[in-house]
Design a protein around this motif. Structure first.
Motif, short mmCIF file in Angstrom:
data_model
loop_
_atom_site.label_atom_id
_atom_site.label_comp_id
_atom_site.label_asym_id
_atom_site.label_seq_id
_atom_site.Cartn_x
_atom_site.Cartn_y
_atom_site.Cartn_z
N CYS A 44 0.99 -1.20 -0.03
CA CYS A 44 0.06 0.22 -0.24
C CYS A 44 0.50 1.25 0.08
N ASN A 46 0.07 4.32 1.03
CA ASN A 46 -0.38 4.88 1.42
C ASN A 46 0.26 4.62 2.98
N CYS A 47 0.17 3.08 3.84
CA CYS A 47 0.64 3.10 4.92
C CYS A 47 1.71 1.72 4.91
N CYS A 62 -6.93 -1.51 0.77
CA CYS A 62 -5.74 -1.82 1.59
C CYS A 62 -6.96 -2.57 3.32
N CYS A 65 -5.44 0.53 5.98
CA CYS A 65 -6.32 1.96 6.00
C CYS A 65 -6.98 2.44 5.10
ZN LIG Z 1 -2.68 0.69 3.47
#
Ligand SMILES: [Zn+2]
Ligand SMILES: [Zn+2]
Length: 332
Positions: A44, A46-47, A62, A65
């Motif tokens: 991911c 993002n995280c 995901c 998140c």
């Molecule tokens: Zn994530």
């Protein structure tokens, strides 16, 4: 790549009714992919959580998140679909269509189609290969045409016997073969028949908020070609049998057919299906074609309502029987 909202940073999903990405948090919209760098890593952006079970997915949510992420490595794969038939209507419309079709069915549980969030409807893009095939057929038959007329009071029947030779050419464009073994058969059935003219160039913008998959195998896999060939030859045979039906006692003496695949014209396409899952009384699923709205599946049946229905009916029967006995009394 992340489908993140420019205004609030939340994850956007594609809304077919508005034909754009919509942010469920702040309502912002956009009609092109968000800027960002493609990532070929299976994690991911993002995280940083590793994608699990995303080997064949083209888009991934995901679990940590909740971000929607295009799986760029799969979108860039050799066997990635080049076309997509986008959903023609959103989940809200899909829900209304199911309600219209099933609402008048007696004994439907009250909780059927009552999830206001719409989380019980999944949007699935099924991968198909579309094959272009051409061929020729040559058929030899013996057949009769019978004609009757009256001579005085006698019916005379002429039997005209023919040697029939038919040469035919045929071409098929876009013979669909489903390309993912693990996909439910009902999803595949619901995706067909499809409308060729609705296909668009593949764009990952359509995938946000869906389950979308890569084909299991390459387009020239023999098992796919065999299925496309079988389908095409059955269609040729069907057509042949309707064309020759004016003859009586038709006997086929000889037939030859050829069928060639044009590998240059094979295309991978994603076809849209909605799946509504009701889990109140066992699991019931309804499947809907994402463009035509045609649906299949079973609705659940609330047994308490059934019992109540029969009690009411039994009561009615007793009442009418009493009425008849009363009438007899008057007549006697
Ligand atoms: Zn994530
Ligand atoms: Zn937002």
């Amino acid at each position: 790549m992340l489908y993140s909202c420019n205004s609030c940073g939340a994850s956007m999903v594609f809304d077919p009714d508005r034909n754009m990405l919509v942010c469920p948090q702040c309502g912002s919209t956009r009609d092109s992919m968000p800027e960002g760098t493609e990532s070929m890593r299976m994690e991911c952006p993002n995280c940083g959580a590793a994608f699990e079970g995303a080997e064949r997915r083209l888009v991934y949510q995901c679990p940590y998140c909740a971000s929607w992420v295009s799986v760029d490595a799969n979108l860039a794969a050799d066997n990635a679909p080049v076309k997509i038939t986008p959903f023609a209507f959103g989940k809200k419309t899909a829900r209304e269509k199911i309600r219209d079709a099933f609402d008048r069915i007696p004994f439907l549980p009250d909780s059927f189609l009552r999830d206001p969030e719409g989380k019980d409807i999944d949007a699935v893009y099924a991968p198909f290969w579309l094959y272009t095939m051409e061929g020729e057929g040559s058929y030899d038959y013996t057949g009769e045409i019978q004609r009757s007329h009256h001579v005085g009071r006698t019916v005379v029947t002429n039997h005209e016997v023919y040697d029939i030779h038919r040469g035919v050419r045929y071409s098929f464009q876009g013979i669909p073969v489903d390309a993912m073994d693990e996909l439910e058969d009902k999803i595949i059935d619901a995706a067909l028949p499809y409308e060729r003219t609705l296909a668009k160039k593949m764009d990952p913008i359509y995938l946000a908020g869906t389950e979308s998959f890569l084909p299991d195998r390459e387009k020239d896999e023999e098992q796919y070609l065999a299925r496309a060939r079988k389908w095409a030859l059955e269609a040729v045979d069907d057509r042949e049998s309707t064309l020759t039906s004016r003859f009586v006692g038709l006997k086929k003496r000889n037939s030859e057919r050829t069928l060639e695949n044009d590998p240059e014209k094979t295309e991978g396409v994603l076809l849209p299906v909605y799946r509504y899952e009701y889990k109140g009384l066992g699991t019931h699923r309804i499947y809907m074609n994402g463009t035509s709205g045609r649906m299949s599946g079973n609705a659940p049946c609330d047994r308490k309502k059934v019992l109540f229905h029969y009690l009411v009916e039994a009561a009615c029967t007793v009442i009418s029987a009493a009425a008849i006995v009363g009438m007899l009394g008057v007549l006697l």
